[in-house]
Design an enzyme around this catalytic site. Structure first.
Site, PDB file in Angstrom:
ATOM      1  CD  GLN A 125      -2.457   1.190   2.751  1.00  0.00           C
ATOM      2  OE1 GLN A 125      -1.747   1.107   3.750  1.00  0.00           O
ATOM      3  NE2 GLN A 125      -3.749   1.329   2.818  1.00  0.00           N
ATOM      4  N   GLY A 126       0.663   2.151  -0.914  1.00  0.00           N
ATOM      5  CA  GLY A 126       1.497   3.353  -1.011  1.00  0.00           C
ATOM      6  C   GLY A 126       0.723   4.629  -0.749  1.00  0.00           C
ATOM      7  CB  SER A 128       2.744   6.684   4.733  1.00  0.00           C
ATOM      8  OG  SER A 128       1.631   6.228   5.448  1.00  0.00           O
ATOM      9  CD  GLU A 243      -7.595  -0.083   6.195  1.00  0.00           C
ATOM     10  OE1 GLU A 243      -7.806   0.941   5.522  1.00  0.00           O
ATOM     11  OE2 GLU A 243      -6.500  -0.335   6.706  1.00  0.00           O
ATOM     12  CB  SER A 366      -2.573   7.787  14.543  1.00  0.00           C
ATOM     13  OG  SER A 366      -3.127   9.074  14.604  1.00  0.00           O
ATOM     14  CG  ASN A 367      -6.073   4.324  18.101  1.00  0.00           C
ATOM     15  OD1 ASN A 367      -6.169   3.932  16.934  1.00  0.00           O
ATOM     16  ND2 ASN A 367      -6.138   3.496  19.136  1.00  0.00           N
ATOM     17  CD  GLU A 368      -2.636   9.640  19.073  1.00  0.00           C
ATOM     18  OE1 GLU A 368      -2.537   9.052  17.982  1.00  0.00           O
ATOM     19  OE2 GLU A 368      -2.110   9.209  20.122  1.00  0.00           O
TER      20      GLU A 368
HETATM   21  C1  LIG Z   1       2.673  -1.422  11.398  1.00  0.00           C
HETATM   22  C2  LIG Z   1       2.442  -0.285  10.443  1.00  0.00           C
HETATM   23  C3  LIG Z   1       2.133  -0.571   9.117  1.00  0.00           C
HETATM   24  C4  LIG Z   1       1.976   0.470   8.198  1.00  0.00           C
HETATM   25  N1  LIG Z   1       1.764   0.143   6.886  1.00  0.00           N
HETATM   26  C5  LIG Z   1       1.627   1.127   5.981  1.00  0.00           C
HETATM   27  C6  LIG Z   1       1.465   0.801   4.599  1.00  0.00           C
HETATM   28  O1  LIG Z   1       1.479  -0.364   4.204  1.00  0.00           O
HETATM   29  N2  LIG Z   1       1.338   1.815   3.716  1.00  0.00           N
HETATM   30  C7  LIG Z   1       1.334   3.121   4.100  1.00  0.00           C
HETATM   31  O2  LIG Z   1       1.169   3.991   3.244  1.00  0.00           O
HETATM   32  N3  LIG Z   1       1.517   3.476   5.416  1.00  0.00           N
HETATM   33  C8  LIG Z   1       1.673   2.504   6.348  1.00  0.00           C
HETATM   34  N4  LIG Z   1       1.876   2.815   7.675  1.00  0.00           N
HETATM   35  C9  LIG Z   1       2.025   4.223   8.042  1.00  0.00           C
HETATM   36  C10 LIG Z   1       0.866   4.772   8.859  1.00  0.00           C
HETATM   37  O3  LIG Z   1      -0.267   4.949   8.064  1.00  0.00           O
HETATM   38  C11 LIG Z   1       1.360   6.098   9.474  1.00  0.00           C
HETATM   39  O4  LIG Z   1       2.405   5.779  10.362  1.00  0.00           O
HETATM   40  C12 LIG Z   1       0.263   6.805  10.211  1.00  0.00           C
HETATM   41  O5  LIG Z   1      -0.707   7.291   9.312  1.00  0.00           O
HETATM   42  C13 LIG Z   1       0.818   8.004  11.034  1.00  0.00           C
HETATM   43  O6  LIG Z   1       1.611   8.821  10.203  1.00  0.00           O
HETATM   44  P1  LIG Z   1       3.089   9.238  10.627  1.00  0.00           P
HETATM   45  O7  LIG Z   1       3.837   8.023  11.004  1.00  0.00           O
HETATM   46  O8  LIG Z   1       3.636  10.109   9.552  1.00  0.00           O
HETATM   47  O9  LIG Z   1       2.927  10.076  11.965  1.00  0.00           O
HETATM   48  P2  LIG Z   1       2.476  11.594  12.085  1.00  0.00           P
HETATM   49  O10 LIG Z   1       1.344  11.869  11.151  1.00  0.00           O
HETATM   50  O11 LIG Z   1       3.680  12.452  11.983  1.00  0.00           O
HETATM   51  O12 LIG Z   1       1.910  11.626  13.555  1.00  0.00           O
HETATM   52  C14 LIG Z   1       2.762  11.620  14.707  1.00  0.00           C
HETATM   53  C15 LIG Z   1       1.879  11.654  15.946  1.00  0.00           C
HETATM   54  O13 LIG Z   1       1.113  12.883  15.967  1.00  0.00           O
HETATM   55  C16 LIG Z   1      -0.270  12.571  16.060  1.00  0.00           C
HETATM   56  N5  LIG Z   1      -1.040  13.537  15.252  1.00  0.00           N
HETATM   57  C17 LIG Z   1      -0.784  13.886  13.961  1.00  0.00           C
HETATM   58  N6  LIG Z   1      -1.711  14.774  13.535  1.00  0.00           N
HETATM   59  C18 LIG Z   1      -2.578  14.955  14.566  1.00  0.00           C
HETATM   60  C19 LIG Z   1      -3.766  15.740  14.730  1.00  0.00           C
HETATM   61  N7  LIG Z   1      -4.249  16.500  13.748  1.00  0.00           N
HETATM   62  N8  LIG Z   1      -4.414  15.677  15.929  1.00  0.00           N
HETATM   63  C20 LIG Z   1      -3.920  14.889  16.943  1.00  0.00           C
HETATM   64  N9  LIG Z   1      -2.797  14.137  16.839  1.00  0.00           N
HETATM   65  C21 LIG Z   1      -2.135  14.162  15.670  1.00  0.00           C
HETATM   66  C22 LIG Z   1      -0.422  11.180  15.508  1.00  0.00           C
HETATM   67  O14 LIG Z   1      -1.560  10.527  16.018  1.00  0.00           O
HETATM   68  C23 LIG Z   1       0.865  10.524  15.990  1.00  0.00           C
HETATM   69  O15 LIG Z   1       0.719  10.099  17.323  1.00  0.00           O
HETATM   70  C24 LIG Z   1       2.064   1.822   8.621  1.00  0.00           C
HETATM   71  C25 LIG Z   1       2.362   2.113   9.960  1.00  0.00           C
HETATM   72  C26 LIG Z   1       2.561   1.075  10.856  1.00  0.00           C
HETATM   73  C27 LIG Z   1       2.900   1.424  12.274  1.00  0.00           C
END
Ligand SMILES: Cc1cc2nc3c(=O)[nH]c(=O)nc-3n(C[C@H](O)[C@H](O)[C@H](O)COP(=O)(O)OP(=O)(O)OC[C@H]3O[C@@H](n4cnc5c(N)ncnc54)[C@H](O)[C@@H]3O)c2cc1C
Length: 384
Positions: A125-126, A128, A243, A366-368
């Site tokens: 999945q692409g 992020s 999903e 994320s849960n937030e």
């Molecule tokens: C096991 C795993 C599998 C994954 N697989 C894939 C995959 O196959 N393909 C893919 O594309 N991605 C994948 N991901 C990525 C995942 O979708 C992202 O990690 C996720 O969306 C969070 O983005 P980030 O890591 O950039 O964190 P950030 O967006 O930088 O967030 C950092 C923290 O800030 C909090 N935050 C951010 N914005 C807000 C807001 N507006 N209000 C409150 N809190 C906030 C977040 O909740 C988090 O705690 C995977 C991640 C994991 C852990």
């Protein structure tokens, strides 16, 4: 309200149970985050597909079994009850499949779905990118139209199993003047295309479960576009709720973990009972897994009556990810100081599961972010 299964559903359960009894591998497969384990899991999925069990809700002519969602829940119950192998092509079967069934052309469905059901094609999945995680509308990787192709430049990250998969579905910015969720296009990209570089990223357990993927003038045919150009956000979001709200984590998975937790507790009851909060944790895990199961049957009944899942799917995602964490934390407490001994047979799966459970509140949104969605769209609270 009729809570009994129909004779047809009971017959299906019996059939699935018998097939799994005769076919589930006796010895556990290697981790699918290794090349060897990936291929073992792929072979298992192909066997499942031979019986129509790899994607039970898809139409029969596309490699599925034409089941409804109640039958899918039954299949999942039987599957987890016998500890059958974890599914390695969830991206293709649970995420791309429903998207393609809703938005794909007849040619695309015929070309991709049977191959995906058999795991001839494995999907990453692409979504992020380094600057587009929670804020997915910040996607910057570009796919610019050039004749019958799109030319892709940019980077994706955290792409689960991209190291071993042969295809990726993703969102790319096709209109360079656009901002946010406008001007994005949903494309299917062969991961062996010229100009693609894939670098592994290790996860907490030391395995190469993720990868970052770089695109350098990668050409992808227009025939690989799902939905209209510039409508990629709409296509991707249409299935995201499904999903989170249902498909990604069936209740049977957590009921199985809760059962294993009770067994673990019973084996160590004498020491575990020195801290009454451990027994409370075990009871809560059991009750929450049962509650999640009943809630899923409720959701499925609503869907079968024609309702669509809305923002309330976010409550589900929070519930199962926190339940998984709580169950594994309780197991760690029962195991005590032994919990860090990964080679101890009783510990191994709990510790691996504990490490993976840490990711539950992050992936699939994320849960937030889910709490923001609930606050704004379910409860109608102001943005600030
Ligand atoms: C096991 C795993 C599998 C994954 N697989 C894939 C995959 O196959 N393909 C893919 O594309 N991605 C994948 N991901 C990525 C995942 O979708 C992202 O990690 C996720 O969306 C969070 O983005 P980030 O890591 O950039 O964190 P950030 O967006 O930088 O967030 C950092 C923290 O800030 C909090 N935050 C951010 N914005 C807000 C807001 N507006 N209000 C409150 N809190 C906030 C977040 O909740 C988090 O705690 C995977 C991640 C994991 C852990």
């Amino acid at each position: 309200m009729d809570l009994d299964f129909t004779p047809q559903q009971q017959a299906m359960r019996t059939e699935v149970r018998g097939w799994l009894r005769d076919n589930v591998p006796q010895a556990p497969l290697a981790s699918y985050d290794t090349r060897e384990g990936f291929e073992q899991h792929r072979a298992w999925e192909a066997r499942l597909a031979g019986a129509g069990y790899s994607s039970v809700t898809w139409p029969k002519e596309l490699g599925g079994r034409g089941c409804d969602l109640i039958e899918w829940l039954i299949f999942e119950e039987e599957y987890h009850a016998v500890d059958a192998p974890m599914r390695v092509n969830q991206n293709g079967i649970l995420l791309l499949g429903p998207t393609m069934l809703e938005f794909g052309t007849a040619e695309q469905k015929a070309r991709f779905l049977p191959r995906t059901a058999r795991c001839d094609d494995m999907w990453a999945q692409g979504w992020s990118e380094p600057n587009a995680g929670s804020d997915m509308a910040a996607i910057a990787s570009r796919a610019i139209r050039d004749g019958n192709d799109y030319v892709i430049n940019g980077q994706k990250t955290w792409s689960t199993r991209a190291l071993f998969a042969n295809w990726m579905f993703g969102l790319f910015r096709s209109d360079p003047e656009s901002t946010r969720h406008h001007g994005l296009t949903y494309l299917l990209v062969p991961l062996d295309a010229v100009g693609i570089t894939i670098r592994p990223i290790k996860t907490l357990n030391g395995k190469q479960a993720f990868a970052e993927v770089f695109f350098d003038d990668v050409r992808v045919s227009v025939a690989n576009r799902i939905g209209e150009e510039g409508q990629g956000w709409h296509v991707a979001m249409a299935t995201a709720g499904f999903e989170r709200g249902l498909l990604l984590r069936s209740p049977a998975r957590f009921q199985r973990t809760a059962k294993r937790l009770v067994e673990l507790y019973r084996r160590h009851q004498a020491t575990a009972d020195r801290d009454p909060s451990i027994r409370d944790g075990v009871l809560k895990a059991w009750m929450d897994a049962e509650a999640y199961n009943l809630a899923s049957y409720h959701t499925v009944s609503q869907l079968l009556k024609g309702h669509r899942l809305g923002a309330e799917a976010s409550t589900n995602k929070i519930f199962w990810s926190e339940l998984d964490l709580q169950m594994h934390e309780t197991a760690m407490r029962i195991l005590g100081s032994r919990a860090e001994l990964i080679d101890d047979p009783e510990v191994h799966d709990w510790l691996e599961g504990f490490l993976f459970a840490q990711a539950g509140p992050i992936y699939a949104g994320s849960n937030e972010i889910q709490r923001n969605i609930i606050a704004e769209r379910v409860l109608g609270l102001p943005k600030s």
